[in-house]
Design an enzyme around this catalytic site. Structure first.
Site, short mmCIF file in Angstrom:
data_model
loop_
_atom_site.label_atom_id
_atom_site.label_comp_id
_atom_site.label_asym_id
_atom_site.label_seq_id
_atom_site.Cartn_x
_atom_site.Cartn_y
_atom_site.Cartn_z
N GLU A 157 37.91 -14.19 29.54
CA GLU A 157 38.35 -15.58 29.34
C GLU A 157 37.60 -16.24 28.18
O GLU A 157 38.19 -17.00 27.41
CB GLU A 157 38.20 -16.35 30.66
CG GLU A 157 39.18 -15.82 31.70
CD GLU A 157 38.96 -16.34 33.12
OE1 GLU A 157 37.99 -17.09 33.35
OE2 GLU A 157 39.76 -15.97 34.00
N LYS A 171 41.25 -28.83 33.90
CA LYS A 171 42.71 -28.76 33.76
C LYS A 171 43.30 -30.14 33.41
O LYS A 171 42.59 -31.15 33.47
CB LYS A 171 43.31 -28.23 35.07
CG LYS A 171 42.82 -26.83 35.45
CD LYS A 171 43.52 -26.34 36.71
CE LYS A 171 43.00 -24.99 37.15
NZ LYS A 171 43.73 -24.46 38.33
N TYR A 222 46.35 -16.30 32.71
CA TYR A 222 46.74 -16.15 34.11
C TYR A 222 47.55 -14.87 34.35
O TYR A 222 48.32 -14.81 35.31
CB TYR A 222 47.52 -17.37 34.57
CG TYR A 222 46.64 -18.59 34.86
CD1 TYR A 222 45.53 -18.48 35.70
CD2 TYR A 222 46.94 -19.84 34.33
CE1 TYR A 222 44.73 -19.59 35.99
CE2 TYR A 222 46.15 -20.96 34.62
CZ TYR A 222 45.05 -20.81 35.46
OH TYR A 222 44.27 -21.91 35.75
N ASN A 266 44.26 -28.54 40.99
CA ASN A 266 42.92 -28.49 41.58
C ASN A 266 41.80 -28.71 40.56
O ASN A 266 40.71 -28.19 40.70
CB ASN A 266 42.73 -27.19 42.39
CG ASN A 266 42.87 -25.95 41.53
OD1 ASN A 266 43.13 -26.03 40.34
ND2 ASN A 266 42.67 -24.78 42.13
N HIS A 301 39.14 -24.80 36.56
CA HIS A 301 39.15 -23.34 36.71
C HIS A 301 37.77 -22.82 36.30
O HIS A 301 37.19 -23.31 35.33
CB HIS A 301 40.21 -22.72 35.80
CG HIS A 301 40.07 -21.23 35.66
ND1 HIS A 301 40.62 -20.35 36.55
CD2 HIS A 301 39.38 -20.48 34.76
CE1 HIS A 301 40.30 -19.11 36.18
NE2 HIS A 301 39.54 -19.17 35.10
P1 CMP Z 1 42.69 -21.24 39.27
O1 CMP Z 1 41.27 -21.05 39.66
O2 CMP Z 1 42.97 -21.90 37.98
O3 CMP Z 1 43.42 -19.80 39.28
C1 CMP Z 1 44.80 -19.67 39.51
C2 CMP Z 1 45.44 -20.94 39.95
O4 CMP Z 1 46.70 -20.81 40.57
C3 CMP Z 1 44.58 -21.58 41.00
O5 CMP Z 1 43.40 -22.09 40.42
C4 CMP Z 1 45.53 -22.62 41.59
O6 CMP Z 1 45.51 -23.84 40.89
C5 CMP Z 1 46.92 -21.98 41.36
N1 CMP Z 1 47.58 -21.61 42.62
C6 CMP Z 1 48.71 -22.16 43.09
N2 CMP Z 1 49.07 -21.58 44.26
C7 CMP Z 1 48.14 -20.65 44.53
C8 CMP Z 1 47.95 -19.72 45.61
N3 CMP Z 1 48.80 -19.64 46.64
N4 CMP Z 1 46.85 -18.93 45.55
C9 CMP Z 1 45.99 -18.97 44.51
N5 CMP Z 1 46.12 -19.82 43.47
C10 CMP Z 1 47.18 -20.67 43.48
#
Ligand code: CMP
Length: 137
Positions: free
Chosen positions: A126, A9, A49, A112, A115
């Site tokens: 994806e 990311k 998403y 974070n 992904h």
């Molecule tokens: P990712 O694996 O990219 O998939 C969805 C993303 O939403 C997740 O990582 C997080 O970065 C973001 N996110 C933010 N808040 C939440 C939450 N409460 N639960 C899950 N994903 C979240």
């Protein structure tokens, strides 16, 4: 052999973690079969998403993933989805184990670093979205 999708990311690219992350996957003997440094459009972000549409964090998620360059990758290996999810760590970095990418490099759930597809169905979907001209499946 199983193919899966991974995206570093905008926080991962701006913090120059691309090399370290690729090294971790190569150390596991996974094969890098596709890679593109790219700017995600709002349209692509919303498709990727789509399952989170309507959730309170959706708009921030779209804003963030479109805020800078990402590295989209396709990786291949035995049980690659599970192996990669294990090294990536759980979604919330506060709960991610030390030694995992999120556990070592991330501070909050919104940023974070990375992904990774969570199932064969997600990987297929994806990979098609991010590599429409490649037949990875
Ligand atoms: P990712 O694996 O990219 O998939 C969805 C993303 O939403 C997740 O990582 C997080 O970065 C973001 N996110 C933010 N808040 C939440 C939450 N409460 N639960 C899950 N994903 C979240």
């Amino acid at each position: 052999m199983q193919n899966t999708f991974v995206a570093i990311k905008p926080d991962g690219t701006s913090r120059k973690l691309v090399g370290k992350i690729i090294q971790k996957f190569e150390d596991l003997n996974l094969n890098l079969i596709g890679l593109e440094l790219m700017q995600v459009s709002r349209e692509l972000a919303e498709k990727h998403y789509g399952e989170h549409k309507g959730k309170p964090f959706f708009e921030d998620l779209i804003q963030f993933i479109t805020s800078g360059k990402i590295v989209a990758m396709a990786w291949q290996g035995h049980n690659s989805i599970e192996v990669i999810r294990k090294i990536v760590g759980v979604t919330d970095p506060l709960k991610a184990a030390p030694g995992t990418i999120r556990g070592d490099f991330a501070l909050n759930i919104d940023q974070n670093i990375i992904h990774a597809s969570d199932s064969p169905e997600s990987a297929t979907r994806e990979l098609k979205l991010f590599f429409p001209n490649c037949n990875f499946n």
